[in-house]
Motif scaffolding. Structure first.
Motif, PDB file in Angstrom:
ATOM      1  N   MET A   1      43.395  36.004  54.361  1.00 36.39           N
ATOM      2  CA  MET A   1      44.765  36.452  54.435  1.00 36.39           C
ATOM      3  C   MET A   1      44.942  37.647  53.489  1.00 36.39           C
ATOM      4  N   LYS A   2      45.659  38.638  53.953  1.00 41.65           N
ATOM      5  CA  LYS A   2      46.012  39.801  53.144  1.00 41.65           C
ATOM      6  C   LYS A   2      47.422  39.571  52.616  1.00 41.65           C
ATOM      7  N   ILE A   3      47.573  39.645  51.290  1.00 42.95           N
ATOM      8  CA  ILE A   3      48.862  39.302  50.693  1.00 42.95           C
ATOM      9  C   ILE A   3      49.401  40.433  49.816  1.00 42.95           C
ATOM     10  N   THR A   4      50.705  40.407  49.622  1.00 38.37           N
ATOM     11  CA  THR A   4      51.364  41.207  48.599  1.00 38.37           C
ATOM     12  C   THR A   4      51.804  40.208  47.538  1.00 38.37           C
ATOM     13  N   ALA A   5      51.308  40.391  46.336  1.00 37.87           N
ATOM     14  CA  ALA A   5      51.579  39.433  45.274  1.00 37.87           C
ATOM     15  C   ALA A   5      52.875  39.771  44.547  1.00 37.87           C
ATOM     16  N   ASP A   6      53.800  38.819  44.544  1.00 35.15           N
ATOM     17  CA  ASP A   6      55.025  38.963  43.767  1.00 35.15           C
ATOM     18  C   ASP A   6      54.665  38.893  42.280  1.00 35.15           C
ATOM     19  N   THR A   7      55.507  39.488  41.475  1.00 37.90           N
ATOM     20  CA  THR A   7      55.279  39.501  40.031  1.00 37.90           C
ATOM     21  C   THR A   7      55.095  38.093  39.477  1.00 37.90           C
ATOM     22  N   ASN A   8      55.910  37.145  39.945  1.00 39.65           N
ATOM     23  CA  ASN A   8      55.824  35.801  39.373  1.00 39.65           C
ATOM     24  C   ASN A   8      54.486  35.127  39.669  1.00 39.65           C
ATOM     25  N   VAL A   9      53.858  35.470  40.775  1.00 39.59           N
ATOM     26  CA  VAL A   9      52.534  34.919  41.087  1.00 39.59           C
ATOM     27  C   VAL A   9      51.509  35.455  40.096  1.00 39.59           C
ATOM     28  N   LEU A  10      51.558  36.749  39.847  1.00 37.50           N
ATOM     29  CA  LEU A  10      50.633  37.352  38.877  1.00 37.50           C
ATOM     30  C   LEU A  10      50.873  36.793  37.475  1.00 37.50           C
ATOM     31  N   ALA A  11      52.141  36.692  37.098  1.00 35.84           N
ATOM     32  CA  ALA A  11      52.478  36.196  35.759  1.00 35.84           C
ATOM     33  C   ALA A  11      51.999  34.759  35.565  1.00 35.84           C
ATOM     34  N   ARG A  12      52.220  33.890  36.564  1.00 38.98           N
ATOM     35  CA  ARG A  12      51.779  32.490  36.428  1.00 38.98           C
ATOM     36  C   ARG A  12      50.256  32.424  36.298  1.00 38.98           C
ATOM     37  N   ALA A  13      49.545  33.235  37.079  1.00 39.71           N
ATOM     38  CA  ALA A  13      48.086  33.222  37.026  1.00 39.71           C
ATOM     39  C   ALA A  13      47.573  33.703  35.671  1.00 39.71           C
ATOM     40  N   ILE A  14      48.250  34.664  35.081  1.00 42.46           N
ATOM     41  CA  ILE A  14      47.811  35.222  33.798  1.00 42.46           C
ATOM     42  C   ILE A  14      48.248  34.345  32.632  1.00 42.46           C
ATOM     43  N   LEU A  15      49.515  33.966  32.609  1.00 46.57           N
ATOM     44  CA  LEU A  15      50.062  33.258  31.446  1.00 46.57           C
ATOM     45  C   LEU A  15      49.690  31.783  31.393  1.00 46.57           C
ATOM     46  N   GLN A  16      49.436  31.172  32.539  1.00 47.74           N
ATOM     47  CA  GLN A  16      49.085  29.749  32.595  1.00 47.74           C
ATOM     48  C   GLN A  16      50.130  28.893  31.888  1.00 47.74           C
ATOM     49  N   ASP A  17      51.409  29.262  32.018  1.00 50.35           N
ATOM     50  CA  ASP A  17      52.478  28.558  31.311  1.00 50.35           C
ATOM     51  C   ASP A  17      53.092  27.423  32.129  1.00 50.35           C
ATOM     52  N   CYS A  22      50.378  27.808  38.094  1.00 41.30           N
ATOM     53  CA  CYS A  22      49.156  28.569  37.788  1.00 41.30           C
ATOM     54  C   CYS A  22      48.067  28.228  38.796  1.00 41.30           C
ATOM     55  N   ARG A  23      47.875  26.949  39.054  1.00 36.95           N
ATOM     56  CA  ARG A  23      46.848  26.510  40.015  1.00 36.95           C
ATOM     57  C   ARG A  23      47.134  27.079  41.404  1.00 36.95           C
ATOM     58  N   THR A  24      48.389  26.988  41.839  1.00 38.72           N
ATOM     59  CA  THR A  24      48.772  27.510  43.153  1.00 38.72           C
ATOM     60  C   THR A  24      48.565  29.021  43.214  1.00 38.72           C
ATOM     61  N   ALA A  25      48.986  29.727  42.180  1.00 38.00           N
ATOM     62  CA  ALA A  25      48.838  31.186  42.139  1.00 38.00           C
ATOM     63  C   ALA A  25      47.374  31.578  42.205  1.00 38.00           C
ATOM     64  N   ARG A  26      46.564  30.927  41.407  1.00 38.27           N
ATOM     65  CA  ARG A  26      45.135  31.262  41.389  1.00 38.27           C
ATOM     66  C   ARG A  26      44.459  30.934  42.715  1.00 38.27           C
ATOM     67  N   GLU A  27      44.871  29.858  43.364  1.00 43.18           N
ATOM     68  CA  GLU A  27      44.297  29.505  44.665  1.00 43.18           C
ATOM     69  C   GLU A  27      44.615  30.568  45.706  1.00 43.18           C
ATOM     70  N   ILE A  28      45.870  31.007  45.768  1.00 42.76           N
ATOM     71  CA  ILE A  28      46.240  32.014  46.778  1.00 42.76           C
ATOM     72  C   ILE A  28      45.564  33.348  46.463  1.00 42.76           C
ATOM     73  N   SER A  38      52.130  46.102  44.010  1.00 41.22           N
ATOM     74  CA  SER A  38      52.999  47.274  43.990  1.00 41.22           C
ATOM     75  C   SER A  38      53.250  47.748  42.551  1.00 41.22           C
ATOM     76  N   LEU A  39      53.643  49.013  42.438  1.00 43.34           N
ATOM     77  CA  LEU A  39      53.974  49.555  41.121  1.00 43.34           C
ATOM     78  C   LEU A  39      55.163  48.839  40.486  1.00 43.34           C
ATOM     79  N   PRO A  40      56.244  48.559  41.246  1.00 41.38           N
ATOM     80  CA  PRO A  40      57.337  47.803  40.615  1.00 41.38           C
ATOM     81  C   PRO A  40      56.880  46.437  40.091  1.00 41.38           C
ATOM     82  N   SER A  41      56.002  45.779  40.835  1.00 46.19           N
ATOM     83  CA  SER A  41      55.495  44.485  40.389  1.00 46.19           C
ATOM     84  C   SER A  41      54.718  44.630  39.084  1.00 46.19           C
TER      85      SER A  41
END
Length: 132
Positions: A1-17, A22-28, A38-41
């Motif tokens: 699947m080709k996706i556009t990652a929302d900021t919150n997906v990236l943040a959850r994967a990085i911050l692991q908070d 975090c698990r869902t974000a990393r899986e996708i 995107s640049l805004p993201s």
């Protein structure tokens, strides 16, 4: 699947908070054949990491560079590098992107009320004007 990652997906994967998100974000992200960022993201992500999570600029830079290095991640690399250059010089990631895009769109002089941004851009050889 080709996706556009929302900021919150990236943040959850990085911050692991949040363990579940975090698990869902990393899986996708891991399962995607292409991740469009995107640049805004990225501007939002840099802000979340600096202001929300209070990470030092070096850690923010490392996180964004790690995204740049992922084979299936696509983004406007020259704009991201411009943002990183300003961040690493002590400025704001988003302002680096703003100046890059402004120049790409035909702007010749970066104008701002932000003395720090104008000073940093001037040191990088960008034509600037500080507004008072």
């Amino acid at each position: 699947m080709k996706i556009t990652a929302d900021t919150n997906v990236l943040a959850r994967a990085i911050l692991q908070d949040d363990a579940a998100q975090c698990r869902t974000a990393r899986e996708i992200l891991t399962g995607a054949s292409l991740i469009a960022v995107s640049l805004p993201s990225l501007c939002e992500l840099a802000w979340i990491l600096r202001q929300g999570a209070k990470l030092p600029k070096e850690d923010v830079s490392t996180a964004i560079r790690a995204l740049l290095d992922v084979e299936n991640v696509v983004m406007n690399r020259p704009a991201v590098e411009a943002g990183l250059a300003l961040l690493e010089a002590g400025g704001d990631f988003a302002e680096g992107i703003l100046a890059y895009e402004g120049k790409w769109l035909g702007g010749e002089t970066f104008v701002s009320f932000d003395k720090k941004a104008v000073t940093l851009f001037s040191k990088q050889g960008v034509t600037t004007q500080l507004l008072v």
